[in-house]
Design an enzyme around this catalytic site. Sequence first.
Site, PDB file in Angstrom:
ATOM      1  CG  HIS A 191      -1.752   1.179   1.433  1.00 49.33           C
ATOM      2  ND1 HIS A 191      -3.126   1.160   1.314  1.00 49.33           N
ATOM      3  CD2 HIS A 191      -1.438   2.474   1.748  1.00 49.33           C
ATOM      4  CE1 HIS A 191      -3.608   2.366   1.541  1.00 49.33           C
ATOM      5  NE2 HIS A 191      -2.600   3.181   1.814  1.00 49.33           N
ATOM      6  CD  GLU A 192       1.652   3.536   3.669  1.00 51.14           C
ATOM      7  OE1 GLU A 192       1.900   4.586   3.041  1.00 51.14           O
ATOM      8  OE2 GLU A 192       0.628   3.390   4.361  1.00 51.14           O
ATOM      9  CG  HIS A 213       0.311   6.004  -0.902  1.00 48.61           C
ATOM     10  ND1 HIS A 213      -0.759   6.571  -1.566  1.00 48.61           N
ATOM     11  CD2 HIS A 213      -0.215   5.426   0.219  1.00 48.61           C
ATOM     12  CE1 HIS A 213      -1.873   6.342  -0.885  1.00 48.61           C
ATOM     13  NE2 HIS A 213      -1.577   5.639   0.189  1.00 48.61           N
TER      14      HIS A 213
END
Length: 266
Positions: free
Chosen positions: A58-59, A62
Amino acid sequence: MTTATTSRSDRRISPVFIGILAVTAVTGWATWTGFSEQPGLAVFLFVTAAWIVSLCLHEYAHARTALHSGDITIGSKGYLSLNPLAYTHALLSIVLPVLFVIMGGIGLPGGAVFIERNRIEGRWRHSLISAAGPLTNVLFAAVCTAPFWLHALDGVPRDFRFALAFLALLQVTAAILNFLPVPGLDGYGVIEPWLSRNIKRQVEPFAPFGLLFVFALLWIPAVNSVFFDVIDSILRSLGIGDFDTYCGQELYRFWQGTNEFCSVSP
């Protein structure tokens, strides 16, 4: 838009992440084969490790999107290594999400990577950076639920099926919570570039408390009921019934003892 300052070492996958992947693989194998004397412990380790993997991805989503959008400092901060220890708020991004899974069986969104937004031009790029994280949870959920909606469960051991169902529940809750247009969450980050400066200035002081506000709402029984009704509807549309998610969570909480109800598949 350039990645000139991102070296090969900045993009090297961290041994920490490789170790988490190894735990996921080994405990997934133990869950599948029934090798562990305590199947609940194997499921606990498998789901927890896989959940941490999804948090890292997820990170990473980003960070990678920000890199290609113009923030060339991302690599030097360690965000491309998938190392959770490199995150700005490791407590919020890893520890608290895992604790919430253990205590409440809900996918808690976290905030970890610091992006220098002033280096990025274009509202669409800013929106895409914010959306990239929860879209990863959507993709992860699609992978977890694939055996169910593809009707490919023949030969899949019961405990592994339960584990996948519970992991899918976590991914769906994480995606929905992240996409809420609440200050401090990714959903607000998607729409923020399109808001007027006046609105953004008025909303900014509330950003640190957005997640707390969401969870305060979830403590209200009526709101909690509606929220999980939505989650259950999504999972059912993907072929996962309440029995699978319930037994997955019960098996995950192995310290509570064996649930006889889940010992026989429906």
